[in-house]
Write a protein that holds these residues in place. Structure first.
Motif, PDB file in Angstrom:
ATOM      1  N   UNK A  28      39.135  -4.058 164.400  1.00  0.00           N
ATOM      2  CA  UNK A  28      39.520  -4.643 163.123  1.00  0.00           C
ATOM      3  C   UNK A  28      38.537  -5.757 162.770  1.00  0.00           C
ATOM      4  N   UNK A  29      38.010  -5.687 161.559  1.00  0.00           N
ATOM      5  CA  UNK A  29      37.031  -6.672 161.095  1.00  0.00           C
ATOM      6  C   UNK A  29      37.738  -7.772 160.301  1.00  0.00           C
ATOM      7  N   UNK A  30      37.027  -8.840 160.050  1.00  0.00           N
ATOM      8  CA  UNK A  30      37.569  -9.933 159.235  1.00  0.00           C
ATOM      9  C   UNK A  30      37.805  -9.448 157.811  1.00  0.00           C
ATOM     10  N   UNK A  31      38.702 -10.128 157.140  1.00  0.00           N
ATOM     11  CA  UNK A  31      38.956  -9.832 155.736  1.00  0.00           C
ATOM     12  C   UNK A  31      40.092  -8.846 155.510  1.00  0.00           C
ATOM     13  N   UNK A  46      49.000 -13.039 158.368  1.00  0.00           N
ATOM     14  CA  UNK A  46      47.610 -13.428 158.565  1.00  0.00           C
ATOM     15  C   UNK A  46      47.066 -13.105 159.954  1.00  0.00           C
ATOM     16  N   UNK A  47      47.911 -12.549 160.840  1.00  0.00           N
ATOM     17  CA  UNK A  47      47.445 -12.193 162.178  1.00  0.00           C
ATOM     18  C   UNK A  47      47.764 -10.734 162.466  1.00  0.00           C
ATOM     19  N   UNK A  48      46.704  -9.951 162.659  1.00  0.00           N
ATOM     20  CA  UNK A  48      46.806  -8.516 162.913  1.00  0.00           C
ATOM     21  C   UNK A  48      45.918  -8.187 164.098  1.00  0.00           C
ATOM     22  N   UNK A  49      46.409  -7.335 164.966  1.00  0.00           N
ATOM     23  CA  UNK A  49      45.647  -6.888 166.129  1.00  0.00           C
ATOM     24  C   UNK A  49      45.971  -5.417 166.342  1.00  0.00           C
ATOM     25  N   UNK A  50      45.168  -4.747 167.131  1.00  0.00           N
ATOM     26  CA  UNK A  50      45.511  -3.369 167.424  1.00  0.00           C
ATOM     27  C   UNK A  50      44.392  -2.557 168.023  1.00  0.00           C
ATOM     28  N   UNK A 141      36.936   1.692 156.171  1.00  0.00           N
ATOM     29  CA  UNK A 141      38.107   0.998 155.648  1.00  0.00           C
ATOM     30  C   UNK A 141      39.299   1.936 155.697  1.00  0.00           C
ATOM     31  N   UNK A 142      40.413   1.417 156.168  1.00  0.00           N
ATOM     32  CA  UNK A 142      41.687   2.103 156.092  1.00  0.00           C
ATOM     33  C   UNK A 142      42.515   1.378 155.050  1.00  0.00           C
ATOM     34  N   UNK A 143      43.184   2.116 154.179  1.00  0.00           N
ATOM     35  CA  UNK A 143      44.124   1.479 153.263  1.00  0.00           C
ATOM     36  C   UNK A 143      45.338   2.382 153.118  1.00  0.00           C
ATOM     37  N   UNK A 144      46.494   1.756 153.043  1.00  0.00           N
ATOM     38  CA  UNK A 144      47.728   2.510 152.935  1.00  0.00           C
ATOM     39  C   UNK A 144      48.897   1.598 152.647  1.00  0.00           C
ATOM     40  N   UNK A 145      50.072   2.177 152.678  1.00  0.00           N
ATOM     41  CA  UNK A 145      51.282   1.421 152.394  1.00  0.00           C
ATOM     42  C   UNK A 145      52.484   2.125 153.012  1.00  0.00           C
ATOM     43  N   UNK A 146      53.548   1.394 153.191  1.00  0.00           N
ATOM     44  CA  UNK A 146      54.826   1.975 153.572  1.00  0.00           C
ATOM     45  C   UNK A 146      55.922   1.000 153.177  1.00  0.00           C
ATOM     46  N   UNK A 174      48.468  -2.266 153.162  1.00  0.00           N
ATOM     47  CA  UNK A 174      47.463  -2.550 154.184  1.00  0.00           C
ATOM     48  C   UNK A 174      46.068  -2.225 153.666  1.00  0.00           C
ATOM     49  N   UNK A 175      45.145  -3.105 153.928  1.00  0.00           N
ATOM     50  CA  UNK A 175      43.715  -2.840 153.722  1.00  0.00           C
ATOM     51  C   UNK A 175      43.020  -3.394 154.952  1.00  0.00           C
ATOM     52  N   UNK A 176      42.469  -2.488 155.750  1.00  0.00           N
ATOM     53  CA  UNK A 176      41.921  -2.903 157.043  1.00  0.00           C
ATOM     54  C   UNK A 176      40.485  -2.420 157.189  1.00  0.00           C
ATOM     55  N   UNK A 177      39.515  -3.324 157.033  1.00  0.00           N
ATOM     56  CA  UNK A 177      38.134  -2.957 157.325  1.00  0.00           C
ATOM     57  C   UNK A 177      37.943  -2.918 158.850  1.00  0.00           C
TER      58      UNK A 177
END
Length: 182
Positions: A28-31, A46-50, A141-146, A174-177
Motif C-alpha cells: 500500500x502506497x501513501x495517499x 487514516x490508518x490502513x495496512x494489509x 490502483x484499486x478502487x471500490x466500495x461496499x 476505497x481508493x488504494x494506490x
C-alpha cells in the motif's frame, strides 16, 4: 534456414510473458483513501495496512487481507471522533482492528468482485466488494466500495456529537494506490 518448433515458440512466449502472468505482491502506497458516509456523518480512516497479492491472470491465487485501525477514525470533529471510538460505537480500546479477509475474487463486466469476511467489533459477516484495478507507471490502483449495516455488528449508538442522528447503513469507499513489493 532451420525451422523452429512449436514448443520453442511456446517456451519463448511463456518466458517473455511470465511476468504478466506472475502473481504479484503489492504494498500500500501513501495517499490512500478510506472514506465512509452515512446519514448525518462522514469521514475517513487514516490508518490502513494489509497484504495484497493480485494478478488479473491468476485470480484463484489472489488475496486481500486488510486492516483498518478503528482509532484512526476522523470525522472532522475531535469530540465526535472520541465518541465514535467509544463503547456504543467502534469500541476501539477493545476492538482496535477492523479487518477484511478475502475468500475469492472473480472478474465481472466492469472490473472484479472480492468475496470475504469483515470483522468489526468482534462480529464477522460476509461482504462483497466490487472494485477496479488499473496499472500505471508507478504501480497500480484499486478502487471500490461496499456497504455495511452497523447494527449487524452490534453498533447500537444512535447519535454522535451534537445530537447528530446517524444512519444504519454505512457506505465505505476505497481508493488504494499500490506499488510492487521487491
Amino acid at each position: 534456414m532451420r525451422k523452429l518448433s512449436f514448443s520453442f515458440f511456446l517456451s519463448l512466449f511463456l518466458f517473455l510473458s511470465a511476468d504478466s502472468f506472475a502473481q504479484k505482491e503489492w504494498e500500500i502506497a501513501r495517499g490512500y483513501q478510506v472514506r465512509f458516509t452515512t446519514q448525518g456523518v462522514e469521514g475517513t480512516f487514516t490508518e490502513l495496512d494489509g497484504d495484497i497479492v493480485f494478478s488479473p491472470a491468476q485470480l484463484d491465487a489472489s488475496k486481500f487481507d486488510m486492516i483498518l485501525y478503528s482509532r484512526s477514525i476522523d470525522t472532522g470533529m475531535s469530540k465526535r471522533d472520541d465518541q465514535a471510538r467509544g463503547k456504543k460505537w467502534l469500541n476501539s480500546a477493545y476492538f482496535p482492528e477492523i479487518t477484511f479477509v478475502s475468500d475469492s475474487i472473480v472478474q465481472t463486466e466492469t472490473g472484479f468482485e472480492v468475496y470475504g469476511k469483515v470483522s468489526l467489533c468482534g462480529v464477522e459477516r460476509p461482504a462483497t466488494i466490487p472494485f477496479t484495478f488499473k496499472e500505471n507507471e508507478k504501480g497500480a490502483e484499486f478502487s471500490g466500495y461496499f456497504s455495511v449495516n452497523r447494527k449487524d455488528f452490534g453498533i447500537v449508538g444512535t447519535t454522535l456529537g451534537a445530537m447528530v442522528s446517524v444512519g444504519e447503513v454505512v457506505r465505505v469507499d476505497l481508493w488504494v494506490p499500490v506499488v510492487g513489493k521487491e
